[in-house]
Motif scaffolding. Structure first.
Motif, short mmCIF file in Angstrom:
data_model
loop_
_atom_site.label_atom_id
_atom_site.label_comp_id
_atom_site.label_asym_id
_atom_site.label_seq_id
_atom_site.Cartn_x
_atom_site.Cartn_y
_atom_site.Cartn_z
N ASP A 168 0.67 -1.05 -0.08
CA ASP A 168 0.16 0.08 0.06
C ASP A 168 0.90 1.26 -0.03
O ASP A 168 1.61 1.40 1.00
N ALA A 169 0.66 2.08 -1.11
CA ALA A 169 1.76 3.14 -1.29
C ALA A 169 0.76 4.43 -0.60
O ALA A 169 1.57 5.47 -0.64
N THR A 170 -0.17 4.29 0.18
CA THR A 170 -0.88 5.37 0.82
C THR A 170 -0.01 5.75 2.03
O THR A 170 0.47 5.09 3.11
N ILE A 171 0.04 7.10 2.07
CA ILE A 171 0.93 7.94 3.27
C ILE A 171 0.04 8.34 4.31
O ILE A 171 -1.03 9.06 3.99
N ARG A 172 0.14 7.86 5.56
CA ARG A 172 -0.77 8.32 6.58
C ARG A 172 -0.35 9.43 7.33
O ARG A 172 -0.94 10.62 7.58
N ASP A 173 1.20 9.70 7.58
CA ASP A 173 1.67 10.79 8.36
C ASP A 173 3.15 11.11 7.92
O ASP A 173 3.68 10.00 7.33
N ILE A 174 3.76 12.26 8.21
CA ILE A 174 5.01 12.78 8.05
C ILE A 174 5.80 13.50 9.00
O ILE A 174 5.04 14.11 9.74
N ALA A 175 6.81 13.19 9.35
CA ALA A 175 7.50 14.04 10.33
C ALA A 175 8.90 14.53 9.56
O ALA A 175 9.61 13.56 8.90
N ILE A 176 9.15 15.93 10.09
CA ILE A 176 10.52 16.62 9.47
C ILE A 176 11.50 16.73 10.69
O ILE A 176 11.02 17.58 11.42
N GLY A 177 12.55 16.19 10.70
CA GLY A 177 13.31 16.30 11.75
C GLY A 177 14.54 17.43 11.27
O GLY A 177 14.40 18.20 10.41
N GLY A 178 15.58 17.45 12.14
CA GLY A 178 16.75 18.43 11.57
C GLY A 178 17.16 18.11 10.25
O GLY A 178 17.42 18.87 9.57
N ASP A 179 17.74 16.72 10.17
CA ASP A 179 17.94 16.58 8.91
C ASP A 179 17.44 15.23 8.19
O ASP A 179 18.23 14.54 7.39
N HIS A 180 16.32 14.81 8.86
CA HIS A 180 15.93 13.54 8.30
C HIS A 180 14.41 13.55 8.24
O HIS A 180 13.78 14.58 8.83
N THR A 181 13.83 12.47 7.58
CA THR A 181 12.40 12.43 7.52
C THR A 181 11.82 11.20 7.56
O THR A 181 12.49 10.20 7.50
N LEU A 182 10.52 11.21 8.20
CA LEU A 182 9.87 10.09 8.48
C LEU A 182 8.52 9.99 7.79
O LEU A 182 7.91 10.97 7.71
N VAL A 183 8.54 8.82 7.10
CA VAL A 183 6.87 8.64 6.62
C VAL A 183 6.19 7.32 7.05
O VAL A 183 6.91 6.25 7.25
N LEU A 184 5.21 7.61 7.63
CA LEU A 184 4.29 6.48 8.07
C LEU A 184 3.33 5.96 7.02
O LEU A 184 2.51 6.88 6.46
N SER A 185 3.31 4.70 6.76
CA SER A 185 2.37 3.95 5.94
C SER A 185 0.92 4.08 6.43
O SER A 185 0.60 4.06 7.68
N ALA A 186 0.03 3.92 5.48
CA ALA A 186 -1.48 3.89 5.87
C ALA A 186 -1.65 2.57 6.73
O ALA A 186 -2.85 2.52 7.47
N ASN A 187 -0.84 1.49 6.72
CA ASN A 187 -1.15 0.49 7.31
C ASN A 187 -0.95 0.43 8.97
O ASN A 187 -1.18 -0.38 9.58
#
Length: 286
Positions: A168-187
């Motif tokens: 599932d390519a759907t994105i539930r949430d995103i977070a932007i850090g100092g120099d990194h990125t997090l992406v949470l799947s819809a699952n």
């Protein structure tokens, strides 16, 4: 100053503040606001028709998603989106529904999700925190070439990775850090992390890469309980449960109880509540 440009009025029973941004013509009312809490100082406002407006202390690293020098950075102006089919052009038909901003005093990057679910990023890319993974754009490995992207670029690599990981390519949430990125799947189970990883903030089970392309985070992903949202505070990564409380953490999180970190975490929790990702007044959101 921004204080004279933005007036806040409460329009919600949840007491979320909706800013009104006054421009030369016309007056723009923003229905959503995202701002960096880590020092880079940029903000993103989404208008009722889905246009993204950005402003901040500086745009020297492209974190406002618009060409440097064209407009004063401290005044709201429309963000620009690169045509995926022709990088020399921009498109104006992107309807933004959610925005995320972060960075630090020496960097900054911004992400938005559009009405089709596509992910767009702009700003510093020295550590691959935009996750574009495109050699033609100079976004492979640690680099000083193509150090930043002054307009939003659509990310096609992360959705493909999500699809490969969990179908599932759907994105539930995103977070932007100092120099990194997090992406949470819809699952609500899989977290993709990318960018700078030297402090363990990517959650790769003891592996702390200098820089990393998008990869599934072993420490932040869950095999049992649901992950409702993700947060990133400088070099610290966090996941939240359905109740909005911290489930797991990775990276340099020892200062999480300091006033600065506590304020950033509270902002992330409120954002997750506003977006309907966590509990609110006893009601559970999906």
């Amino acid at each position: 100053q921004l204080a004279s440009e933005i007036s806040r009025t409460s329009t919600s029973t949840r007491r979320y503040m909706v800013p009104t941004i006054t421009m030369s013509s016309p007056t723009l009312r923003v229905r959503r606001l995202a701002k960096s809490m880590d020092g880079s100082g940029q903000s993103v406002g989404i208008s009722s028709d889905g246009r993204a407006y950005t402003w901040g202390r500086t745009n020297k690293l492209g974190q406002l998603g618009r060409r440097s020098g064209e407009k004063p950075s401290k005044k709201p102006h429309p963000a620009q989106f690169v045509d995926p089919d022709d990088p020399s052009r921009t498109v104006d038909n992107v309807k933004v529904v959610r925005a995320f901003a972060g960075g630090n005093e020496e960097a900054g990057h911004t992400a938005v999700l559009d009405s089709t679910g596509s992910l767009w990023l702009a700003g510093t890319d020295r550590w691959q925190q935009l996750g574009l993974c495109n050699a033609a754009l100079g976004t492979i490995g640690y680099t000083w070439d193509g150090l930043w992207k002054e307009a939003f670029h659509r990310n096609t690599f992360v959705p493909k990775l999500l699809s490969d990981v969990c179908c599932d390519a759907t994105i539930r949430d995103i977070a932007i850090g100092g120099d990194h990125t997090l992406v949470l799947s819809a699952n609500k189970r899989d977290v993709i992390a990318f960018g700078k990883g030297g402090d363990g903030q990517l959650g790769l089970a003891g592996f702390k890469p200098w820089v990393s392309a998008p990869v599934r985070s072993k420490e932040l992903s869950s095999r049992k309980g649901d992950i409702a949202a993700v947060c990133a505070i400088n070099h610290c990564s966090l996941t939240l449960g359905n109740d909005g409380q911290v489930l797991s953490e990775a990276g340099k999180c020892s200062k999480r109880m300091s006033k600065r970190y506590a304020a950033a975490l509270q902002y992330c929790q409120k954002r997750a509540e506003r977006d309907g990702l966590v509990l609110d007044g006893g009601e559970k959101y999906q």
